[in-house]
Design a protein around this motif. Structure first.
Motif, PDB file in Angstrom:
ATOM      1  N   MET A 376      74.840 -16.288  82.450  1.00  0.00           N
ATOM      2  CA  MET A 376      74.718 -16.827  81.082  1.00  0.00           C
ATOM      3  C   MET A 376      74.118 -15.796  80.135  1.00  0.00           C
ATOM      4  N   ALA A 377      73.124 -15.036  80.613  1.00  0.00           N
ATOM      5  CA  ALA A 377      72.513 -14.003  79.766  1.00  0.00           C
ATOM      6  C   ALA A 377      73.522 -12.921  79.418  1.00  0.00           C
ATOM      7  N   GLN A 378      74.342 -12.538  80.402  1.00  0.00           N
ATOM      8  CA  GLN A 378      75.368 -11.517  80.141  1.00  0.00           C
ATOM      9  C   GLN A 378      76.402 -12.028  79.135  1.00  0.00           C
ATOM     10  N   MET A 379      76.788 -13.296  79.241  1.00  0.00           N
ATOM     11  CA  MET A 379      77.722 -13.891  78.262  1.00  0.00           C
ATOM     12  C   MET A 379      77.092 -13.899  76.867  1.00  0.00           C
ATOM     13  N   LEU A 380      75.781 -14.187  76.814  1.00  0.00           N
ATOM     14  CA  LEU A 380      75.080 -14.180  75.538  1.00  0.00           C
ATOM     15  C   LEU A 380      75.099 -12.800  74.911  1.00  0.00           C
ATOM     16  N   VAL A 381      74.823 -11.780  75.727  1.00  0.00           N
ATOM     17  CA  VAL A 381      74.828 -10.397  75.216  1.00  0.00           C
ATOM     18  C   VAL A 381      76.234 -10.002  74.757  1.00  0.00           C
ATOM     19  N   LYS A 382      77.259 -10.369  75.553  1.00  0.00           N
ATOM     20  CA  LYS A 382      78.637 -10.027  75.190  1.00  0.00           C
ATOM     21  C   LYS A 382      79.023 -10.657  73.847  1.00  0.00           C
ATOM     22  N   THR A 383      78.695 -11.936  73.676  1.00  0.00           N
ATOM     23  CA  THR A 383      79.031 -12.626  72.423  1.00  0.00           C
ATOM     24  C   THR A 383      78.265 -12.023  71.247  1.00  0.00           C
ATOM     25  N   ALA A 384      76.980 -11.715  71.493  1.00  0.00           N
ATOM     26  CA  ALA A 384      76.184 -11.127  70.419  1.00  0.00           C
ATOM     27  C   ALA A 384      76.728  -9.768  70.007  1.00  0.00           C
ATOM     28  N   ARG A 385      77.196  -8.983  70.988  1.00  0.00           N
ATOM     29  CA  ARG A 385      77.766  -7.672  70.638  1.00  0.00           C
ATOM     30  C   ARG A 385      79.059  -7.836  69.828  1.00  0.00           C
ATOM     31  N   GLN A 386      79.846  -8.863  70.118  1.00  0.00           N
ATOM     32  CA  GLN A 386      81.044  -9.123  69.312  1.00  0.00           C
ATOM     33  C   GLN A 386      80.664  -9.434  67.863  1.00  0.00           C
ATOM     34  N   VAL A 387      79.608 -10.254  67.724  1.00  0.00           N
ATOM     35  CA  VAL A 387      79.142 -10.561  66.370  1.00  0.00           C
ATOM     36  C   VAL A 387      78.619  -9.295  65.693  1.00  0.00           C
ATOM     37  N   GLU A 388      77.929  -8.438  66.474  1.00  0.00           N
ATOM     38  CA  GLU A 388      77.422  -7.183  65.913  1.00  0.00           C
ATOM     39  C   GLU A 388      78.577  -6.290  65.456  1.00  0.00           C
ATOM     40  N   THR A 389      79.627  -6.227  66.270  1.00  0.00           N
ATOM     41  CA  THR A 389      80.813  -5.443  65.892  1.00  0.00           C
ATOM     42  C   THR A 389      81.442  -5.993  64.615  1.00  0.00           C
TER      43      THR A 389
END
Length: 559
Positions: A376-389
């Protein structure tokens, strides 16, 4: 029936409400007729003068004059002075008095004077009614408005012409057809030239006195037109008729409808006066035929230039609307860019914090975690990086649209850049199973570009090829010469694009109907790629057939 030295009498129009931007006339309330009686009174005096001049100097061999400007003056001031029953009745009484006075002053008997006055009033009233009914906003500054006004000017004098011709035939046996055509053409000519000038004149035209250069230009053109008319229609009778058309066209181009209408007044006055005096190109004809030929020369030879001026006025209004629309769009775009930049800035800070917390959580640095919690933490980081992009892309779009993006153009090795893009591309999970290759056709493929921005553009195109064209099994990055420019192509064998979708491809935030698909995206990558390419002096486009893949290309100047 008028000779119009009274053209230097525009005073009756000075108190007229000017037209608004759409050509609609601001009419005064009917009571204003009594509070501001100057315009109708001066009009009545002007009509009297024009009647005297017309009958004295433009009369043919019969009782009918070949040019009648009094009707045009009365029509223009009546229409622009106001409306309402009280106003119309008052103006009609003053107008009747003016025409009747003119008839008596030139020596017409009571019967003829009353008959001519009644006929003149009939056609003027008919012209007023028809113009109010069919000419929208009383504007002659458009092709449609001028066409309707010309039709009114042609129709209004006809009943009076028929009745007058019949009455004169009954009184003295004069030729019905000859009297009818001279009355009809002469009064229609007066309505058109004087009436069009009166309706086209606005307060803004009077401001020409504050512009010495424009004032001198208009005076010079009118002087040249008057001089050419004098040379052609005076005792000189010089064969210089070819000079008038270019001068009138120049007046139409430079001063639009009001300018050409004023020039046509001058031409009509000089042409009819000179012709009836036995000068000009028609001096060998009988007086009646001379009058007819002079009328037809102005009506059919020079009057169509009014339409050219109206067309130019219409073009000016459309250009002004386009300019205003463009300015509104630019202001809206600037506001949107500011909003995007603000939103992106507001997103970046909290997203950075979320990424940091997620990475600490996934790494177990915040305490013990289970396998599910790590996922779940990795999914959170992945989604946050998409938002950052997305935030970074929004910032780039906003900066590009506002001109804040700076590019440093220098010689860039295109094959090496494509290889870097390929290596980054094959590391993406969605590129597994795809064949990604670089094809170089030609030597020394060095473009004048910003290497960082060019890599961003090509990476965006290649990423789209992987996302949308994965079904084709391959993505090819190709570099070649295109004349003296370097051409880069990103080729896939995916589903391709229809012509309709290609037209919308580079619009920001347009995902071409894939908003609900499983493919991630925000619809700003291609718009950003286009802007970045243009900033580097290049071009971008697509070649595609639905069902046969797509080729996105970028062309840049060679170093």
């Amino acid at each position: 029936m008028t000779m119009s030295p009274a053209l230097d009498r525009p005073e009756p129009i000075l108190d007229i409400a000017s037209a608004d931007g759409k050509g609609a006339i601001a009419t005064a309330p009917s009571a204003a007729f009594f509070r501001q009686p100057l315009a109708p009174i001066l009009t009545a005096v002007g009509v009297t003068v024009l009647v005297v001049l017309a009958i004295s100097f433009a009369r043919t061999n019969g009782l009918i004059a070949a040019l009648w400007g009094a009707g045009g003056l009365a029509l223009a001031v009546w229409l622009r002075g106001g409306r309402g029953l009280t106003y119309d009745l008052g103006f009609g009484v003053l107008l009747t008095t003016g025409v009747l006075a003119g008839e008596f002053l030139v020596g017409n008997g009571p019967l003829l004077s009353v008959m001519f006055t009644a006929m003149n009033l009939l056609e003027i009233v008919l012209a007023v009614v028809l113009t109010r009914r069919f000419v929208s906003g009383l504007s002659v500054n458009s092709v449609e408005g001028l066409t309707r006004f010309l039709a009114v000017c042609a129709a209004a004098p006809l009943p009076a012409a028929i009745l007058s011709a019949l009455a004169l035939n009954a009184l003295n046996g004069s030729d019905i057809v000859n009297n009818l055509r001279i009355w009809w053409f002469g009064h229609a000519l007066g309505f058109v030239v004087v009436g069009a000038f009166g309706l086209a004149l606005q307060r803004r035209h009077l401001l020409i006195v504050r512009q010495p250069a424009r004032l001198a230009e208009s005076a010079a053109l009118l002087g040249l037109i008057g001089g050419a008319c004098y040379a052609i229609f005076s005792h000189l009778s010089l064969p210089y008729g070819f000079l008038l058309m270019p001068l009138l066209l120049m007046m139409a181009v430079r001063f639009r409808v009001v300018g050409i209408a004023a020039a046509l007044v001058v031409v009509s006055v000089v042409a009819i006066a000179g012709t009836m005096a036995g000068h000009g190109p028609y001096h060998s004809f009988t007086p009646a035929n001379r009058a007819l030929l002079a009328q037809l020369l102005v009506l059919l030879g020079y009057m169509p230039i009014l339409m050219v001026a109206a067309l130019l006025e219409e073009r000016d209004r459309l250009a002004e609307r386009a300019r205003a629309g463009r300015e509104r769009a630019e202001r809206a775009s600037a506001a949107k860019s500011r909003l995007l930049a603000n939103v992106a800035h507001e997103i970046k800070s909290p997203v950075g914090g979320i990424i940091g917390i997620g990475e600490l959580w996934a790494g177990g640095q915040l305490g013990g975690v289970s396998a599910t919690q790590v996922e779940m933490a990795q999914m959170l980081v992945k989604t946050a990086r998409q938002v950052e992009t997305l935030a970074h892309d929004l910032l780039d779009v906003a900066r590009a649209e506002s001109g804040a993006v700076k590019v440093e153009l220098r010689p860039t090795d295109v094959p090496g850049l494509l290889e870097d893009v390929r290596r980054a591309l094959i590391l993406k999970p969605e590129a597994r199973g795809l064949s990604v290759e670089v094809v170089v056709e030609g030597d020394a493929l060095i473009a004048q570009a910003d290497s960082q921005r060019l890599a961003q553009v090509i990476g965006n195109l290649a990423g789209n090829a992987v996302k949308y064209g994965a079904a084709g099994g391959m993505v090819r990055l190709r570099a070649a010469w295109a004349d003296d420019r370097v051409r880069i192509e990103v080729i896939d064998r995916g589903p391709g694009l229809s012509v309709e979708k290609q037209a919308q491809l580079f619009e920001p935030f347009n995902r071409l109907g894939l908003e609900r698909s499983a493919i991630e995206g925000h619809g700003i990558g291609l718009a950003l790629a286009k802007r970045l390419t243009e900033l580097q002096g290049g071009e971008i486009g697509v070649i595609s057939v639905s069902g046969e893949g797509a080729t996105f290309w970028v062309e840049l100047p060679a170093a």
